[in-house]
Structures are given as structure tokens and as C-alpha cells.
Write a protein that holds these residues in place. Structure first.
Motif, PDB file in Angstrom:
ATOM      1  N   ASN A 194       0.860  -1.179   0.000  1.00  0.00           N
ATOM      2  CA  ASN A 194       0.000   0.000   0.000  1.00  0.00           C
ATOM      3  C   ASN A 194       0.905   1.240   0.000  1.00  0.00           C
ATOM      4  O   ASN A 194       1.699   1.435   0.926  1.00  0.00           O
ATOM      5  CB  ASN A 194      -0.897   0.000   1.233  1.00  0.00           C
ATOM      6  N   LYS A 195       0.795   2.010  -1.047  1.00  0.00           N
ATOM      7  CA  LYS A 195       1.618   3.215  -1.199  1.00  0.00           C
ATOM      8  C   LYS A 195       3.104   2.871  -1.088  1.00  0.00           C
ATOM      9  O   LYS A 195       3.854   3.455  -0.314  1.00  0.00           O
ATOM     10  CB  LYS A 195       1.232   4.255  -0.152  1.00  0.00           C
ATOM     11  N   ASN A 196       3.480   1.843  -1.886  1.00  0.00           N
ATOM     12  CA  ASN A 196       4.880   1.396  -1.966  1.00  0.00           C
ATOM     13  C   ASN A 196       5.421   0.858  -0.634  1.00  0.00           C
ATOM     14  O   ASN A 196       6.633   0.844  -0.399  1.00  0.00           O
ATOM     15  CB  ASN A 196       5.794   2.525  -2.457  1.00  0.00           C
ATOM     16  N   ARG A 197       4.532   0.405   0.223  1.00  0.00           N
ATOM     17  CA  ARG A 197       4.955  -0.173   1.506  1.00  0.00           C
ATOM     18  C   ARG A 197       4.367  -1.570   1.631  1.00  0.00           C
ATOM     19  O   ARG A 197       3.157  -1.759   1.512  1.00  0.00           O
ATOM     20  CB  ARG A 197       4.513   0.701   2.685  1.00  0.00           C
ATOM     21  N   TYR A 198       5.244  -2.556   1.875  1.00  0.00           N
ATOM     22  CA  TYR A 198       4.822  -3.947   2.001  1.00  0.00           C
ATOM     23  C   TYR A 198       4.289  -4.215   3.414  1.00  0.00           C
ATOM     24  O   TYR A 198       4.796  -3.679   4.399  1.00  0.00           O
ATOM     25  CB  TYR A 198       5.994  -4.900   1.725  1.00  0.00           C
ATOM     26  N   THR A 199       3.286  -5.082   3.443  1.00  0.00           N
ATOM     27  CA  THR A 199       2.705  -5.514   4.722  1.00  0.00           C
ATOM     28  C   THR A 199       2.581  -7.031   4.723  1.00  0.00           C
ATOM     29  O   THR A 199       2.065  -7.617   3.757  1.00  0.00           O
ATOM     30  CB  THR A 199       1.308  -4.906   4.948  1.00  0.00           C
ATOM     31  N   SER A 206       4.680 -19.238  11.738  1.00  0.00           N
ATOM     32  CA  SER A 206       5.312 -17.939  11.979  1.00  0.00           C
ATOM     33  C   SER A 206       6.821 -18.120  12.080  1.00  0.00           C
ATOM     34  O   SER A 206       7.318 -19.196  12.448  1.00  0.00           O
ATOM     35  CB  SER A 206       4.770 -17.338  13.283  1.00  0.00           C
ATOM     36  N   ILE A 207       7.558 -17.086  11.718  1.00  0.00           N
ATOM     37  CA  ILE A 207       9.022 -17.144  11.718  1.00  0.00           C
ATOM     38  C   ILE A 207       9.575 -16.048  12.605  1.00  0.00           C
ATOM     39  O   ILE A 207       8.885 -15.059  12.896  1.00  0.00           O
ATOM     40  CB  ILE A 207       9.587 -17.008  10.296  1.00  0.00           C
ATOM     41  N   GLU A 211       9.351  -9.013  11.654  1.00  0.00           N
ATOM     42  CA  GLU A 211       9.251  -7.556  11.595  1.00  0.00           C
ATOM     43  C   GLU A 211      10.529  -6.948  11.016  1.00  0.00           C
ATOM     44  O   GLU A 211      10.481  -5.988  10.225  1.00  0.00           O
ATOM     45  CB  GLU A 211       8.980  -7.001  12.994  1.00  0.00           C
ATOM     46  N   VAL A 212      11.671  -7.527  11.421  1.00  0.00           N
ATOM     47  CA  VAL A 212      12.946  -7.024  10.900  1.00  0.00           C
ATOM     48  C   VAL A 212      13.034  -7.254   9.394  1.00  0.00           C
ATOM     49  O   VAL A 212      13.485  -6.382   8.625  1.00  0.00           O
ATOM     50  CB  VAL A 212      14.120  -7.720  11.618  1.00  0.00           C
ATOM     51  N   LEU A 213      12.591  -8.444   8.957  1.00  0.00           N
ATOM     52  CA  LEU A 213      12.624  -8.765   7.525  1.00  0.00           C
ATOM     53  C   LEU A 213      11.719  -7.823   6.735  1.00  0.00           C
ATOM     54  O   LEU A 213      12.050  -7.404   5.615  1.00  0.00           O
ATOM     55  CB  LEU A 213      12.211 -10.215   7.305  1.00  0.00           C
ATOM     56  N   MET A 214      10.546  -7.482   7.288  1.00  0.00           N
ATOM     57  CA  MET A 214       9.639  -6.573   6.594  1.00  0.00           C
ATOM     58  C   MET A 214      10.244  -5.169   6.499  1.00  0.00           C
ATOM     59  O   MET A 214      10.097  -4.480   5.469  1.00  0.00           O
ATOM     60  CB  MET A 214       8.298  -6.526   7.330  1.00  0.00           C
TER      61      MET A 214
END
Length: 246
Positions: A194-199, A206-207, A211-214
Motif C-alpha cells: 500500500n503506497k509502496n509499503r509492504y505488509t 510464523s518465523i 518484523e525485521v525482515l519486513m
């Protein structure tokens, strides 16, 4: 003279005999009187004894009746005490049940309150996600760079490892051949932009450091690298579960 004298002796004799007879008669009369008095006293004593006997029998009957009533009262008292103890026991049990029920009710109230809070929080999260999804879907139609990155990653993994991509609320990457013991087992994650931001919407399992990878993905915009790292994390997870040392 002798005749007179003899006559005087007979008269004296008769006088003496009469006196003795009178004395005897008086003694007989006195004896009869004493006998009558004794008989009367005996009859009176007998009547008194009979009366006392009747009274004694009557009192004995009354005493037996009182004893019977006393036994009945004792039985009634024992029954009343038994009922009292039983009621007190039931009352105590009821109090304990009421106390336990009250505690359970308080726990249920607390649980309901927590569930309502969680429901409201989930509703807020879902609402926010829906808004994000709608905006992301709209932006996806116009973001050709994002599509190109996905296509490159899909092509590489399809060629060398094999997996499938499912379009929906974002793009879902589904991997197999991750677990050496269960090659058909699927691992997946879903991302949107969304607006060039990945979510990251979903990751199963779960890994660590997601959050760091995102943050790194949003900084470098290198989706290809992100997909490789995620798959490597899935392999590490499978190895840990299977007890395989790298």
C-alpha cells in the motif's frame, strides 16, 4: 339361829356371785367394745390400704404413661436433632455451592469482559486490515514495479523449487519441498503493498524476526531476496521440528 345364819350365808353367796357375774359381764362388754373398736380400726385400715393400693396402682399407671410420653418425647427430640443436623449440613453445602457459583460467575463475567475487549480489538484490526486491503488492491493495479518484482520471484521459484501463487487479499506464496521428511507439506505467507509499503498479512508457520525482515524489504524493495529468506526460515523451522542439525 343356824337357819338364819344359813340363810344369811346364801344371800351373801348370791350377792358375791351376782357381783362376779356383773364383773364378768362388764369384762365381756368391754371386750366386745374393744373388739368392735379393733374391728372398726381394722376395717378403716383395710379401706385405707385399699385406697392407697388403688392410688398406687393409679399412680403407677400414670407413671407408666409419663414414661411412655417421655420415650416419645425422646424419640421426637432425636428425630428433631437429626433433621436439624441434616438441614444444617444441607445449608452449609448450599452456602458452599453458592460461594462456588458466585466465584464461577465472577470468572465468567471477567472472561466475558475480556472476550468483549478482544472482540472489539479484533473488529478494529479487521476493519483496519480491510481498509488496508482495499487501498492495497487499488494500488496494486497501478504499481507495475511491484508486479514485476513478484513475477521475477515467481519465475525463479517455479523454475528451481516449485510453488504456487494465489491471488486474493494480497499475494499468497505457497511452498512445498521445504520439509525433507514431508516434501508435500505446504508453507505459506501473504503480503500486500500500500503506497509502496509492504505488509505481511499471514505467515504459516510464523518465523522469527519477521518484523525485521519486513523493514528490510520496505527499505530495499528487494522482494526476490525477501522470498528466499522466508523460504530459508521455513527450512530452518522444519529442520528444528525434525531434529535435524544443519
Amino acid at each position: 339361829m343356824e337357819a338364819r345364819g344359813g340363810g344369811g350365808g346364801a344371800a351373801e353367796l348370791w350377792r358375791q356371785m351376782a357381783a362376779q357375774r356383773g364383773a364378768v359381764e362388764r369384762q365381756i362388754a368391754a371386750g366386745r367394745e374393744r373388739e368392735a373398736c379393733t374391728s372398726a380400726a381394722y376395717r378403716a385400715a383395710l379401706l385405707s390400704a385399699r385406697s392407697c393400693s388403688r392410688q398406687t396402682l393409679s399412680r403407677q399407671g400414670e407413671l407408666n404413661g409419663l414414661k411412655l410420653q417421655f420415650r416419645k418425647l425422646e424419640d421426637h427430640l432425636a428425630e428433631a436433632l437429626s433433621i436439624k443436623v441434616s438441614k444444617e449440613s444441607k445449608c452449609q453445602l448450599t452456602k458452599e455451592r453458592i460461594s462456588s457459583t458466585s466465584a464461577i460467575n465472577e470468572q465468567l463475567k471477567s472472561l466475558v469482559t475480556d472476550q468483549r475487549k478482544k472482540r472489539d480489538q479484533h473488529a478494529t484490526v479487521i476493519s483496519n486490515q480491510l481498509e488496508t486491503v482495499e487501498a492495497l488492491e487499488a494500488n496494486c493495479k497501478e504499481d507495475e514495479t511491484w508486479r514485476k518484482n513478484i513475477e521475477e520471484a515467481v519465475t525463479w521459484y517455479r523454475k528451481f523449487l516449485g510453488f504456487q501463487v494465489i491471488q486474493g487479499q494480497g499475494v499468497k506464496f505457497v511452498f512445498n519441498k521445504v520439509d525433507v521428511r514431508s516434501p508435500d507439506k505446504e508453507y505459506s505467507f501473504t503480503i500486500k503493498i500500500n503506497k509502496n509499503r509492504y505488509t505481511l498479512l499471514q505467515c504459516d508457520p510464523s518465523i522469527r524476526d519477521s518484523e525485521v525482515l519486513m523493514k528490510d524489504l520496505n527499505f530495499t524493495n528487494d522482494l526476490f531476496k525477501f522470498v528466499r529468506i522466508i523460504r530459508q526460515r521455513f527450512q530452518d523451522e522444519a529442520a528444528t521440528v525434525n531434529g535435524i542439525q544443519h
